[in-house]
Design an enzyme around this catalytic site. Structure first.
Site, PDB file in Angstrom:
ATOM      1  N   HIS A   1       0.856  -1.187   0.000  1.00 42.48           N
ATOM      2  CA  HIS A   1       0.000   0.000   0.000  1.00 42.48           C
ATOM      3  C   HIS A   1       0.891   1.234   0.000  1.00 42.48           C
ATOM      4  O   HIS A   1       1.738   1.405   0.878  1.00 42.48           O
ATOM      5  CB  HIS A   1      -0.934   0.002   1.213  1.00 42.48           C
TER       6      HIS A   1
ATOM      7  N   GLU B   1       1.888   3.780   3.020  1.00 45.46           N
ATOM      8  CA  GLU B   1       2.389   3.222   4.277  1.00 45.46           C
ATOM      9  C   GLU B   1       3.916   3.226   4.282  1.00 45.46           C
ATOM     10  O   GLU B   1       4.570   2.176   4.245  1.00 45.46           O
ATOM     11  CB  GLU B   1       1.796   1.822   4.472  1.00 45.46           C
TER      12      GLU B   1
ATOM     13  N   ARG C   1      -3.154   5.146  -2.037  1.00 42.39           N
ATOM     14  CA  ARG C   1      -3.057   3.799  -1.466  1.00 42.39           C
ATOM     15  C   ARG C   1      -2.815   2.715  -2.515  1.00 42.39           C
ATOM     16  O   ARG C   1      -2.003   1.808  -2.325  1.00 42.39           O
ATOM     17  CB  ARG C   1      -4.352   3.483  -0.709  1.00 42.39           C
TER      18      ARG C   1
ATOM     19  N   HIS D   1       2.888  -3.749   6.775  1.00 47.55           N
ATOM     20  CA  HIS D   1       1.938  -2.669   6.491  1.00 47.55           C
ATOM     21  C   HIS D   1       1.951  -1.678   7.660  1.00 47.55           C
ATOM     22  O   HIS D   1       2.702  -1.816   8.608  1.00 47.55           O
ATOM     23  CB  HIS D   1       0.527  -3.243   6.348  1.00 47.55           C
TER      24      HIS D   1
ATOM     25  N   GLU E   1       1.164  -5.100  11.018  1.00 50.01           N
ATOM     26  CA  GLU E   1       0.663  -3.728  10.891  1.00 50.01           C
ATOM     27  C   GLU E   1       1.427  -2.883  11.905  1.00 50.01           C
ATOM     28  O   GLU E   1       1.194  -2.973  13.111  1.00 50.01           O
ATOM     29  CB  GLU E   1      -0.840  -3.667  11.176  1.00 50.01           C
TER      30      GLU E   1
END
Length: 457
Positions: free
Chosen positions: A186, A189, A244, A316, A390
């Site tokens: 993405h 990020e 994104r 991410h 994440e």
């Protein structure tokens, strides 16, 4: 494609942004609100509000996934801010402002971002780097550490940019096992590619003095892909910091929106729950599974090497989570207990570094349901260890983590990833070494017995 041709393509494409400059999108006065719907009535209202005003949902990623008692993070444009707040107040829905002015925060994050000297001896791992700099870094790092690093071509992006990965490990005449790591699926990020570079730096600086890393390099090759969504990543630097998706063109005649969410494009219950067929959605799944060239080259590599891949780790932000399969169902993976045990140990190691709390579990349990993710797809094709990390934070900065947090974020994530990798390595190779020692000891005993028999006789 010959490596020399690919390198010339890289050099040429690095100049494209300067040839076709466009004004960067600005987010002056935009705010990010945190909202927790208290019941289904408020949750349904929030779903409709986000759809009607086409608000930029950060958490969850689709309005259909808004649920009672679950946090919603949404960016509201300044032009809609008063209207949204009035509507929330009319429905007695409470909200907090977690980002007062999105543009100000973007400028804080990027205030030190400028062209830099990128030779690895001077490379600053506590700064965000452009794709041009990352390309050069990959070349430099493979030359500086040629005894353990090779620079490899994986495929091309939609906009014809080369996708490279680093293969890290000692060369061997026998096939070796693989741990796959990718970042930057993405585009916005940025902390994820920063971590992949940090991880590479750490293992290369320490393998000569760390027996664990040295032994790992003998048994396993790490395939490191610092940025998968290269077109999108470049677009966040040149045009829209909060972009994104990929940069593939509108797929339908009546659609004007670019890009596909690469992490909804894998053939894992594709375009069902938690993905959208709306080409303007942030979670647009594409026109078919693996329709995006970036996804196809990863899928082809994994399919070709699945018997040798021990783990698939993808990075991410944000949310502070270690996610296991699955996202598309609440049914746990076959090795769920082992995945969770390792993930909890990784989260504990991470917390010891700077006290940061990470949640652990399947996406469908601890986050929201989603389909088409690489994490779920690789588990379905038979790779037992599949995790999504994440990284920081929980919404204070969201996708614009300031540069001063790169080091602590990478240090704590490094502790977690080392825990996972060490477990997998020991699981697959400690038994072999123990057997080798046992065999050697048995041989010594047999030899001693033979010598003794001759001596006695």
């Amino acid at each position: 494609m010959e490596m020399k041709q690919v390198l010339w393509s890289t050099i040429f494409l690095a100049f494209i942004p300067s040839l076709f400059k466009t004004a960067k999108l600005r987010y002056d006065g935009d705010q990010v609100l945190r909202i927790v719907p208290q019941d289904t009535i408020q949750a349904d209202f929030m779903q409709n509000l986000c759809k009607d005003l086409m608000l930029d949902l950060w958490l969850p990623q689709m309005s259909e996934l808004i649920r009672p008692q679950s946090e919603v993070h949404v960016r509201v444009p300044s032009s809609s801010l008063n209207e949204v707040k009035i509507k929330l107040e009319e429905k007695s829905i409470q909200y907090d402002i977690i980002i007062e002015n999105v543009q100000n925060l973007l400028e804080i994050q990027t205030q030190n971002v400028r062209p830099r000297t990128v030779k690895t001896v001077l490379y600053n791992y506590t700064k965000y780097h452009s794709m041009e700099e990352i390309y050069q870094w990959m070349t430099d790092i493979s030359e500086k550490h040629s005894e353990v690093v090779t620079h490899n071509f994986l495929g091309m992006t939609y906009e014809k940019r080369p996708i490279y990965y680093l293969k890290i490990g000692f060369s061997s005449e026998k096939p070796k096992k693989i741990i796959w790591m990718d970042c930057g699926i993405h585009a916005r990020e940025w902390i994820a590619p920063a971590f992949c570079q940090w991880f590479t730096k750490e293992v290369l600086q320490n393998y000569k003095n760390d027996p664990k890393i040295e032994r790992l390099f003998k048994n396993i090759d790490i395939y490191m892909l610092p940025v998968l969504n290269i077109d999108g990543y470049i677009y966040t630097w040149t045009t829209d910091r909060l972009w994104r998706k990929s940069r593939s063109p509108p797929p339908y005649e009546n659609c004007t929106c670019y890009g596909t969410d690469l992490n909804r494009n894998f053939d894992s219950h594709w375009c069902s729950i938690g993905a959208s067929s709306d080409c303007c959605s942030q979670t647009f799944c594409g026109v078919e599974p693996a329709s995006e060239p970036e996804v196809k080259v990863v899928a082809d590599f994994v399919t070709s090497n699945k018997d040798d891949i021990l783990a698939f780790l993808t990075f991410h932000s944000y949310g502070q989570l270690i996610l296991t399969p699955y996202g598309y169902t609440e049914q746990p993976a076959a090795n769920h207990d082992e995945l969770m045990d390792v993930a909890h140990k990784a989260a504990d190691a991470l917390k010891e570094k700077h006290g940061t709390e990470f949640k652990v579990g399947p996406s469908s349990w601890v986050l929201y349901k989603s389909s088409g993710s690489s994490r779920d797809w690789v588990r379905d094709v038979g790779i037992n260890f599949s995790y999504t990390f994440e990284l920081r934070d929980n919404g204070t900065y969201g996708f614009r983590l300031p540069e001063e947090q790169i080091q602590p974020a990478c240090e704590e994530t490094m502790a977690a990833v080392k825990t996972v990798i060490n477990y997998i390595h020991e699981k697959h190779f400690s038994t072999d070494e123990a057997s080798a020692i046992t065999d050697l000891w048995s041989l010594m005993i047999a030899s001693w017995a033979l010598v003794s028999s001759f001596t006695l006789s």
